[in-house]
Design an enzyme around this catalytic site. Sequence first.
Site, mmCIF file in Angstrom:
data_model
loop_
_atom_site.group_PDB
_atom_site.id
_atom_site.type_symbol
_atom_site.label_atom_id
_atom_site.label_comp_id
_atom_site.label_asym_id
_atom_site.label_seq_id
_atom_site.Cartn_x
_atom_site.Cartn_y
_atom_site.Cartn_z
ATOM 1 C CE LYS A 3 -14.768 -2.472 0.881
ATOM 2 N NZ LYS A 3 -14.199 -2.881 -0.411
ATOM 3 C CG HIS A 11 -14.598 2.646 1.293
ATOM 4 N ND1 HIS A 11 -13.525 1.975 1.824
ATOM 5 C CD2 HIS A 11 -14.848 2.039 0.115
ATOM 6 C CE1 HIS A 11 -13.157 1.014 1.003
ATOM 7 N NE2 HIS A 11 -13.939 1.033 -0.033
ATOM 8 C CD GLU A 17 -6.882 -0.620 0.662
ATOM 9 O OE1 GLU A 17 -6.663 0.007 1.715
ATOM 10 O OE2 GLU A 17 -7.022 -1.839 0.621
ATOM 11 C CG ASN A 53 -9.187 -3.766 -2.968
ATOM 12 O OD1 ASN A 53 -8.261 -3.886 -2.179
ATOM 13 N ND2 ASN A 53 -10.238 -3.019 -2.727
ATOM 14 C CE LYS A 69 -3.356 -2.924 0.584
ATOM 15 N NZ LYS A 69 -4.153 -3.342 -0.574
ATOM 16 C CE LYS A 92 -5.323 4.217 6.011
ATOM 17 N NZ LYS A 92 -6.015 4.502 4.728
ATOM 18 N NE ARG A 101 -10.592 -9.061 -2.543
ATOM 19 C CZ ARG A 101 -10.205 -7.907 -2.030
ATOM 20 N NH1 ARG A 101 -9.028 -7.403 -2.354
ATOM 21 N NH2 ARG A 101 -10.979 -7.218 -1.212
ATOM 22 C CE LYS A 106 -5.099 16.764 8.942
ATOM 23 N NZ LYS A 106 -4.668 17.104 10.293
HETATM 24 C C1 MV4 Z 1 -8.870 6.124 5.943
HETATM 25 C C2 MV4 Z 1 -9.973 6.823 6.494
HETATM 26 C C3 MV4 Z 1 -9.793 8.160 6.817
HETATM 27 N N1 MV4 Z 1 -8.598 8.770 6.616
HETATM 28 N N2 MV4 Z 1 -7.705 6.757 5.742
HETATM 29 C C4 MV4 Z 1 -10.711 1.794 6.116
HETATM 30 C C5 MV4 Z 1 -10.478 0.548 5.306
HETATM 31 C C6 MV4 Z 1 -9.620 0.958 4.181
HETATM 32 N N3 MV4 Z 1 -10.371 0.782 2.945
HETATM 33 C C7 MV4 Z 1 -9.279 2.363 4.377
HETATM 34 N N4 MV4 Z 1 -10.123 2.841 5.441
HETATM 35 C C8 MV4 Z 1 -10.112 4.139 5.800
HETATM 36 N N5 MV4 Z 1 -8.966 4.808 5.610
HETATM 37 C C9 MV4 Z 1 -7.572 8.053 6.064
HETATM 38 N N6 MV4 Z 1 -6.405 8.673 5.849
HETATM 39 C C10 MV4 Z 1 -11.188 6.127 6.675
HETATM 40 C C11 MV4 Z 1 -11.255 4.782 6.312
HETATM 41 C C12 MV4 Z 1 -12.521 4.085 6.480
HETATM 42 C C13 MV4 Z 1 -12.999 3.795 7.757
HETATM 43 C C14 MV4 Z 1 -12.236 4.147 8.867
HETATM 44 C C15 MV4 Z 1 -12.745 3.855 10.106
HETATM 45 C C16 MV4 Z 1 -13.969 3.238 10.255
HETATM 46 C C17 MV4 Z 1 -14.689 2.875 9.159
HETATM 47 C C18 MV4 Z 1 -14.221 3.146 7.896
HETATM 48 C C19 MV4 Z 1 -14.959 2.795 6.748
HETATM 49 C C20 MV4 Z 1 -14.466 3.073 5.502
HETATM 50 C C21 MV4 Z 1 -13.222 3.725 5.356
#
Ligand code: MV4
Length: 470
Positions: A243, A214, A295, A297, A122, A164, A299, A207
């Site tokens: 999800k 999402h 990111e 994916n 990532k 991350k 698949r 940040k």
């Molecule tokens: C984030 C974010 C906010 N700020 N990154 C969660 C899973 C992956 N797809 C990336 N995700 C997130 N990354 C930054 N810099 C918010 C999410 C996020 C999320 C975070 C906490 C709780 C639920 C979430 C649902 C979708 C995305």
Amino acid sequence: MLINMKLFKKVLIASRGEIAVRIIRSCKELGIKTVAVYSDVEKDSLHVKLADESVCIGPANPDHSYLNIPAILSTAEITDSDAIHPGYGFLSENYHFAEACITSGLTFIGPSPENIRLGGDKAKARQIMKRKGIPVVPGSDGPVATEEIAMKTARKIGFPIVIKASAGGGGRGMRIVREEKDLEQSFYLAQREALTAFGNSELYIEKYIPDARHIEVQIMADNKGNIIHLNERDCSIQRRHQKLIEESPSPFSTSEKFRKKIGDLSVKAARAIRYRNIGTVEFIVNHDSSIYFMEINTRIQVEHPVTEVVTGIDIVKEQIKLAAGFPLEYKQSQIKQSGHAIECRINAEDPERFIPSPGKINFLSIPGGPGVRVDTAIYTGYIIPPHYDSLIAKLIVHGKDRGEAIVRMRRSLDEFIIEGVRTTIPFYKKVLNHPDFIKGEFDTTFLEKMNSSSQNGLSLSLSKNSGKDK
Ligand code: MV4
């Protein structure tokens, strides 16, 4: 229009459950023979019943069956398969497996091993996208090796930040740090977690975008560099980064301008890494509609049916044809979005505590009628094993607009009878009646807000049939 290029004679599906059934269906329509692999507790499963051939490849423990590369490759050999479809989960994003398939003379139905390797790194993917002019969340330029560098980066971009794991994804190993005093401990905990979970302790920093959405875009690319997108899916309603509900179009993308922008960005991201086959580009979208690459994916995803019902395209069929070297059959101008789709992932779990509830299904009645699709591998009498993911069905509805899709989803959840195990159907009935969901005003914190409002005595009325899902 099928040009006279050869498709595959026989495809081995290296997965199980609903996605294995899904792939068998597309193979059958393409006139391709299918081989199912199964563990010794799944001889009565639906994907085994539907495949032309089936081979037991090991015991229940996935490490010795569905993740057993030598067993899968030798099964391809003895069944004379010419391609392998990895489905999702298991080996689907293991680039060593993709390489091993190719070395064994098989076609791996998916992107190139290089695409998979980069999709799994990532921090590297983010760095490449940034250099190619694709917007990424402000943060580190690649991985951060020490707590000191992490602190310097965090001070530069400002708290809250999120740490991350480079080898993570899907939010696994993600840690939000709201204040400077918490950074050092969070950094070392995140390093240890990443090493334990992914065998790779590399971290990167972004940040933290609070209350974000999402939104992801389905992409399709052939081996000649033609790339299109199939519009977006909103996957903001997640629990612990799993999800739960996905929909298309996103209630948030109110303008065609926004949809075109995020679609074009996803094609640009795919081109930046010479992507092949199908994939999904994930974005985080801020309240001010700014779009940031998250990111990629590599698949087929659980939620692909949401895009299939609004575009009318069988994504698995296209994936197989692209893997066989066929050129893209569609131009971007031919991709039309009609109506609105919502998917609920039904798990065999307690609907309040989300604890797995495996066991025998004594009675099953599946919803149907206009605009309803259920992708599942369960049947009356089926015994849900405790060894695998608790996803047992995907309920997808299609309506002329979001309002009709919501009413249709409520009607379908009421019709869905699964007796013998607990399921998350009652949870979805709550969500589909929640005012914020109905208004389309939700973001990644929706679940927290819903639970805290129900805990404060503002509990939402469960639908009258909730007892049916005992
Ligand atoms: C984030 C974010 C906010 N700020 N990154 C969660 C899973 C992956 N797809 C990336 N995700 C997130 N990354 C930054 N810099 C918010 C999410 C996020 C999320 C975070 C906490 C709780 C639920 C979430 C649902 C979708 C995305």
